[in-house]
Write an enzyme that holds these catalytic residues in place. Structure first.
Site, mmCIF file in Angstrom:
data_model
loop_
_atom_site.group_PDB
_atom_site.id
_atom_site.type_symbol
_atom_site.label_atom_id
_atom_site.label_comp_id
_atom_site.label_asym_id
_atom_site.label_seq_id
_atom_site.Cartn_x
_atom_site.Cartn_y
_atom_site.Cartn_z
ATOM 1 N N ASP A 1 -3.912 -12.455 -36.251
ATOM 2 C CA ASP A 1 -5.103 -12.236 -37.075
ATOM 3 C C ASP A 1 -6.082 -13.407 -36.966
ATOM 4 O O ASP A 1 -5.839 -14.393 -36.274
ATOM 5 C CB ASP A 1 -4.651 -11.991 -38.520
ATOM 6 C CG ASP A 1 -5.479 -10.912 -39.212
ATOM 7 O OD1 ASP A 1 -6.627 -10.667 -38.802
ATOM 8 O OD2 ASP A 1 -4.974 -10.310 -40.179
ATOM 9 N N GLU B 1 -9.189 -9.951 -34.209
ATOM 10 C CA GLU B 1 -10.292 -10.770 -34.746
ATOM 11 C C GLU B 1 -11.503 -9.902 -35.084
ATOM 12 O O GLU B 1 -12.596 -10.426 -35.255
ATOM 13 C CB GLU B 1 -10.607 -11.945 -33.821
ATOM 14 C CG GLU B 1 -11.044 -11.620 -32.424
ATOM 15 C CD GLU B 1 -12.490 -11.159 -32.349
ATOM 16 O OE1 GLU B 1 -13.398 -11.976 -32.448
ATOM 17 O OE2 GLU B 1 -12.693 -9.930 -32.172
ATOM 18 N N GLY C 1 -13.444 -7.816 -33.691
ATOM 19 C CA GLY C 1 -14.607 -7.635 -32.846
ATOM 20 C C GLY C 1 -15.733 -8.609 -33.107
ATOM 21 O O GLY C 1 -16.810 -8.498 -32.497
ATOM 22 N N ASN D 1 -16.189 -11.662 -32.241
ATOM 23 C CA ASN D 1 -16.541 -12.521 -31.112
ATOM 24 C C ASN D 1 -16.508 -11.771 -29.776
ATOM 25 O O ASN D 1 -16.314 -12.373 -28.734
ATOM 26 C CB ASN D 1 -15.592 -13.722 -31.062
ATOM 27 C CG ASN D 1 -15.704 -14.590 -32.298
ATOM 28 O OD1 ASN D 1 -16.647 -15.349 -32.454
ATOM 29 N ND2 ASN D 1 -14.732 -14.454 -33.206
ATOM 30 N N ASP E 1 -11.362 -3.745 -40.761
ATOM 31 C CA ASP E 1 -10.244 -2.886 -41.148
ATOM 32 C C ASP E 1 -10.687 -1.455 -41.445
ATOM 33 O O ASP E 1 -11.800 -1.203 -41.911
ATOM 34 C CB ASP E 1 -9.555 -3.443 -42.393
ATOM 35 C CG ASP E 1 -8.798 -4.727 -42.102
ATOM 36 O OD1 ASP E 1 -8.728 -5.136 -40.924
ATOM 37 O OD2 ASP E 1 -8.274 -5.336 -43.057
#
Length: 409
Positions: free
Chosen positions: A156, A189, A191, A193, A211
């Site tokens: 995560d 992560e 999306g 980055n 989420d």
């Protein structure tokens, strides 16, 4: 864990670190995993932090007894909140209250069922739920997971201020490699980055959005961030299909089938994830699911679209507002066609096959229905036909009609 085990793990960390500096260029993600999108179950959507080893054991039993294992599901993934504190040597410990037998015993149980065990950590110092993360302990944690027999790591992105995502996820990839045990690395992560630009050689799947939330078309605000309904997540996939393929998948988050939406919405949700080659990670309570939910999750014809050997993510072929047609090239010259009704009322739809050329520039597949006739089969209702005459379909509100087309010799 006994002191001798601590010393062994600590020695292994030092050896692994030495190996890293001498052979950094050889570090790769675990090969041969996720040639098709991963299939399994994760604890978070239904149980949140209320997990324990008995739930995991019972879920593994249910995956086998329900027919899900036979349908292709293999991972039992424990999400956040399994942790206790680290011991004096820095080795992460499972909660004594919730996992008293330890993770190795639990992994052995899951493996004896013919399944695999996954675990959760975070690139920050603490996880999203405030438990110990892996920052500064990546190699130690990977070795611990290898000792336990872990097969899948969901990693995560909470509490990661001023951390470079490429470096953080590469470090965990290299730590898994140094551990000597193959583990699937799932990059979570959200999306933020654009992992599709850099993660192909790092992880086996990467989240493309925040989420999921069990609703058809909504945004559920948590204040500083939001969860998203099925259609909101679908719409965020625009432009991403070219990045997906065997061993590296766009992850649209875990499934909400069986968590409160209607049957038509659940069927549509499952179909969308299958067509777009997203991992199929169930998020409901397998121990108590209804027969309807079980049948949706074990529809082998829909699963076959997801697990197709070509690994091509579906493209939006026709967009008429509330009615969309998505197409997916399949191995052997077959195609998947999904007619998606986004509207709140059922729609009757007539599709003239010969009026439309299908051309996928990314995968270089195309159909000219004037030249080739296809037999089609409805993968939810079972009816059949062919493309010599137009398709007449009634698509339920918030629902789909999904066909598999096979060329006629």
């Amino acid at each position: 864990m006994r002191a001798t085990t601590h010393k062994t793990l600590l020695s292994s960390v030092l050896i692994a670190l030495a190996a890293l500096f001498s052979h950094a260029a050889s570090a790769v993600k675990s090969p041969g995993l996720a040639d098709t999108p991963p299939m399994g179950w994760n604890s978070w959507n239904h149980f949140d932090c209320e997990i324990n080893e008995q739930i995991i054991r019972d879920t593994a039993d249910a995956m086998v007894e329900s027919g899900m294992k036979d349908a292709g599901y293999e991972y039992i993934n424990i999400d956040d909140c399994w942790h206790d504190e680290r011991d004096a040597q820095g080795v992460i410990q499972p909660s004594k209250a919730h996992f008293p037998s330890g993770m190795k015993v639990l992994a052995d149980y899951v493996h004896k069922k013919g399944l695999k065990l996954g675990i959760y950590s975070d690139a920050g110092a603490t996880t999203c739920a405030g438990r110990p993360g892996s920052r500064g302990h990546e190699y130690q944690d990977a070795l611990t997971y290898a000792h336990w027999g872990i097969d899948y790591v969901k990693y995560d992105w909470c509490n990661t201020e001023n951390i470079n995502p490429i470096g953080a996820y590469t470090t965990m990839r290299d730590a898994i490699h140094a551990s000597g045990r193959p583990m699937l690395l799932s990059i979570c992560e959200w999306g933020d980055n654009k992992p599709w630009d850099w993660a192909t050689d790092i992880g086996h799947a990467w989240r493309t959005t925040g989420d999921i939330y069990p609703c058809w078309d909504c945004e559920f605000s948590h204040g500083s961030w939001s969860s998203w309904g099925v259609l909101r997540i679908l719409d965020k996939q625009d432009g991403l299909r070219k990045y997906a393929g065997p061993g590296h998948w766009n992850d649209m988050d875990m499934l909400e089938v069986g968590n409160g939406m209607t049957a038509d919405e659940d069927r549509a949700h499952f179909s969308i994830w299958a067509m777009l080659a997203s991992p199929l990670i169930a998020g409901n309570d397998l121990r108590t699911m209804s027969e309807q939910t079980r049948q949706i999750l074990t529809n082998r014809d829909i699963i076959a679209l997801n697990q197709d050997a070509l690994g091509i993510q579906a493209m939006k072929y026709i967009d008429e507002g509330d009615l969309e047609i998505w197409v997916k090239p399949l191995a052997g010259g077959d195609w998947g066609f999904m007619f998606l009704n986004r509207a709140d009322i059922a729609q009757k739809y007539r599709h003239d096959w010969r009026a439309h050329l299908v051309k996928d520039d990314i995968s270089n597949h195309q159909i000219d229905f004037a030249q080739t006739t296809f037999h089609w089969r409805d993968l939810w209702q079972g009816r059949e036909g062919d493309t010599r005459k137009p398709l007449a379909a009634e698509i339920p509100a918030h629902g789909v009609v999904v066909l598999r087309l096979t060329p006629v010799d």
